[in-house]
Design a protein around this motif. Structure first.
Motif, short mmCIF file in Angstrom:
data_model
loop_
_atom_site.label_atom_id
_atom_site.label_comp_id
_atom_site.label_asym_id
_atom_site.label_seq_id
_atom_site.Cartn_x
_atom_site.Cartn_y
_atom_site.Cartn_z
N ALA A 439 -1.78 -8.32 -9.99
CA ALA A 439 -2.63 -7.31 -9.36
C ALA A 439 -4.11 -7.64 -9.56
N GLN A 440 -4.45 -8.18 -10.71
CA GLN A 440 -5.83 -8.60 -10.95
C GLN A 440 -6.25 -9.68 -9.97
N SER A 441 -5.33 -10.60 -9.67
CA SER A 441 -5.64 -11.66 -8.70
C SER A 441 -5.89 -11.08 -7.31
N TYR A 442 -5.04 -10.12 -6.89
CA TYR A 442 -5.23 -9.50 -5.58
C TYR A 442 -6.51 -8.66 -5.56
N LYS A 447 -7.89 -7.43 -1.94
CA LYS A 447 -6.69 -6.96 -1.25
C LYS A 447 -6.21 -5.71 -1.99
N TRP A 448 -6.85 -4.58 -1.64
CA TRP A 448 -6.68 -3.37 -2.44
C TRP A 448 -5.29 -2.78 -2.31
N THR A 449 -4.70 -2.84 -1.14
CA THR A 449 -3.37 -2.25 -0.95
C THR A 449 -2.33 -2.94 -1.82
N GLU A 450 -2.32 -4.27 -1.80
CA GLU A 450 -1.36 -5.01 -2.62
C GLU A 450 -1.62 -4.78 -4.11
N LEU A 454 1.04 -3.23 -6.95
CA LEU A 454 1.40 -3.97 -8.17
C LEU A 454 1.03 -3.18 -9.42
N TYR A 455 -0.07 -2.45 -9.38
CA TYR A 455 -0.41 -1.60 -10.52
C TYR A 455 0.65 -0.52 -10.73
N GLN A 456 1.15 0.04 -9.64
CA GLN A 456 2.22 1.04 -9.76
C GLN A 456 3.49 0.43 -10.34
N TYR A 497 -7.15 3.74 -9.77
CA TYR A 497 -8.07 4.64 -9.06
C TYR A 497 -9.29 3.87 -8.55
N SER A 498 -9.73 2.89 -9.29
CA SER A 498 -10.86 2.09 -8.84
C SER A 498 -10.51 1.32 -7.57
N CYS A 499 -9.30 0.77 -7.53
CA CYS A 499 -8.87 0.05 -6.31
C CYS A 499 -8.73 1.00 -5.13
N HIS A 500 -8.24 2.21 -5.39
CA HIS A 500 -8.10 3.18 -4.32
C HIS A 500 -9.46 3.55 -3.72
N ALA A 501 -10.46 3.74 -4.59
CA ALA A 501 -11.80 4.05 -4.10
C ALA A 501 -12.39 2.86 -3.34
N SER A 502 -12.16 1.68 -3.82
CA SER A 502 -12.67 0.49 -3.13
C SER A 502 -12.04 0.32 -1.77
N SER A 503 -10.75 0.67 -1.65
CA SER A 503 -10.10 0.56 -0.34
C SER A 503 -10.69 1.54 0.65
#
Length: 601
Positions: A439-442, A447-450, A454-456, A497-503
């Motif tokens: 997930a860190q790589s994505y 690639k926020w959705t992927e 992966l975090y989930q 949550y950070s990825c969700h905001a970025s998306s």
């Protein structure tokens, strides 16, 4: 013939050897024995442990020295040995002849030592070469007693002779004599180290460090039980260098004697005898490795200990496979065929060694992961240190999971449900870490959705593993892995949550810039008015609006006058003024006109 790579070194040596017998004899001269042989060893093979190359170099150097001194050993067809006497010492190079002769014999002995493991007969040759080296070293020591040699040369020759003799006694297991000679050499080198410059102090101090393990090993064989602990401490402080392999050899030789008391092992409720010596040594080393790991100062030293342990484990497995050549069940198992019933004790012992190799590999890789985590992006890295990518950690976790999945397939573990439950729980926990770094790589690739998916999955695997660890007994055995998983869950919740905001921010940016695409069309603006694209050149000092000057185009020529009424004028008929032809009269007229050309009008 000497190789081309040594031509420069030979020219430097020959430049100092081009003296004549008529040159003035100095009152005293100095031969830096240790510095001379160390430079030769590092430049001609011993940096990589190539004793044969160094031995050949010593032969060539002896021949060059004899030629420059005009001191041959006979002619082309006959050898006439000549002994060097004290009266002949008119040049310090005479002392190099017995020195490099001793080095040549010693290098040959070390070459045979590496080959004697598979060919025991070569040990006799090894001992004869060491004795020859001692003879040349004694000759060197006797020549150094000349008044033409200064005090430093005498001390260095004495120390070198004592070291060579100590090596001979060490190989012949004469521990008291070996300890005496090594101690004498160590004392001389320590005194020289304290009396010379800082550059030379490092050289002599390294020699002292090489001799110290041999002294402690001799003390252990004489009866000093505390010497083994001193060797282990030296091993922990040495890290990764040439001294490490030497200490490993001494420690393995020490444990061979202690291994005689280790006759059986118990694993998963079954006790099996241990008959093979190399397996006993490895198991004894395994028992002491836990103390060494606790005393290790950093991860690099711990990894070095694990590497040595895995190497011994592989050797022990090979020895056990050789002993199981006649076991048909073991042969069928190695070919992947299913087996039934209880396996033999030696076969079960092989499964135990395989289990140890897999688990120790996992522990070694976890240490590597801890070291690499310090250099992830966003952390303070050492200057010149390569930054760790999340993909590097993913690869290590893949290896860990593969090793753990191989354990349930070992023969003899069919009735160990507790072990299967432990392996399943640990695999689930490491899958959580692997998903996290994927997930860190994505996330790094935006690639926020992927990444969110992966975090989930990371949280799901982590929760499942934590519930599994609670069922294992004893629970304290895996407290470090449980603590790492709890910390991982906290980090993942924030990152998700950070990825969700970025998306969401990415979606807004996409809407604002919809249709605003960079233009790759090089045509002027007037030729592409129907297509909208972002063209930054339009706001520059030279906008690409139209081509100037315009291109040439074909046009009709300009008329001389314009008569607008010409198309509407009706001209009078001129038919009356036009000349009409008369028709020919019958066949006669036709024939006449054809034959005689007709009449002219």
């Amino acid at each position: 013939m000497a190789g081309e790579g040594e031509s420069v070194g030979q020219e430097n040596e020959m430049s100092g050897e081009q003296t004549t017998s008529n040159q003035a004899i100095p009152q005293s001269f100095t031969v830096e024995v240790l510095q001379l042989i160390k430079e030769a060893q590092q430049q001609h093979g011993l940096r990589h442990g190539d004793y044969q190359r160094y031995r050949s170099y010593c032969s060539r150097r002896i021949r060059r020295i004899r030629k420059s001194l005009h001191f041959p050993q006979g002619g082309k067809h006959r050898v006439q040995p000549k002994k060097i006497t004290v009266e002949m010492l008119t040049d310090p190079r005479y002392l190099q002849l017995p020195l490099f002769s001793a080095e040549r014999a010693w290098a040959f002995a070390m070459q045979l030592q590496s080959e004697a493991n598979t060919e025991p007969r070569k040990r006799f040759h090894l001992m004869s070469r060491l004795k020859k080296s001692v003879q040349h070293a004694d000759e060197l020591n006797a020549l150094s007693e000349s008044p033409k040699c200064d005090a430093r040369t005498k001390l260095e020759c004495q120390a070198y002779s004592a070291w060579i003799k100590g090596s001979l006694y060490f190989e012949s297991s004469s521990w008291e004599n070996a300890m005496e000679q090594f101690t004498s050499a160590k004392t001389i080198y320590e005194k020289l180290s304290g009396a010379l410059t800082e550059d030379l102090q490092v050289l002599y101090q390294s020699r002292v460090e090489e001799i110290s393990p041999n002294i402690r090993y001799c003390a252990y064989n004489i009866g000093d039980e505390s010497a083994i602990r001193d060797l282990q401490n030296m091993r922990l402080k040495s890290g990764e260098d040439q001294l490490t392999s030497k200490l490993d050899d001494l420690l393995s030789q020490t444990r061979e004697k202690q291994a005689a008391t280790l006759s059986e092992i118990t694993w998963q409720g079954r006790t099996v005898p241990v008959k093979i010596e190399s397996v006993r040594v490895f198991l004894l080393n395994l028992q002491e490795s836990s103390k060494e790991l606790e005393s290790a100062e950093n991860n690099e030293t711990k990894v070095s200990i694990y590497e040595s342990l895995l190497k011994e484990c592989i050797d022990a497995q090979q020895a056990l496979r050789d002993a199981l050549q006649d076991d048909q069940v073991f042969k069928a198992a190695t070919r992947g065929q299913p087996i039934e019933g209880r396996i033999s004790n030696q076969h079960y012992l092989h499964s135990y060694l395989t289990y140890l190799r897999l688990t120790k590999t996992v522990e070694r890789n976890l240490l590597l992961i801890d070291n690499l985590k310090n250099y992830l992006p966003g952390r303070v890295a050492e200057e010149g240190r390569k930054i760790t990518k999340p993909q590097d950690l993913v690869r290590l976790y893949d290896i860990i999971i593969q090793n753990l999945n191989d354990i349930p397939n070992l023969h003899g573990l069919e009735e160990s449900p507790s072990l299967f439950e432990e392996i399943t729980t640990r695999v689930t926990g490491f899958k959580a870490f692997r998903s996290f770094y994927i997930a860190q790589s994505y996330s790094a690739a935006k690639k926020w959705t992927e990444a969110i998916a992966l975090y989930q999955r990371t949280i799901t695997n982590a929760d499942k593993a934590l519930s599994g660890y609670k069922k294992l007994k004893p629970q304290g055995m895996f407290k470090d892995e449980v603590a790492s998983l709890n910390e991982l869950v906290k980090d993942v919740n924030g990152l998700m949550y950070s990825c969700h905001a970025s998306s969401i921010l990415k979606t807004d940016d996409t809407t604002d810039s919809l249709g605003v695409l960079p233009s790759s069309d090089k045509r002027p603006l007037k030729d592409r008015l129907d297509t909208f694209a972002e063209d930054r050149s339009l706001t520059s000092k030279k906008p690409n609006i139209t081509s100037f000057p315009p291109d040439f185009k074909p046009i009709p020529c300009r008329p001389l006058f314009f008569d607008l009424a010409l198309n509407h004028v009706e001209f009078p008929s001129l038919e009356e003024k036009m000349e009409q032809k008369k028709a020919a009269g019958g066949i006669t007229g036709f024939v006449k006109g054809w034959l005689w050309g007709g009449g002219k009008k």
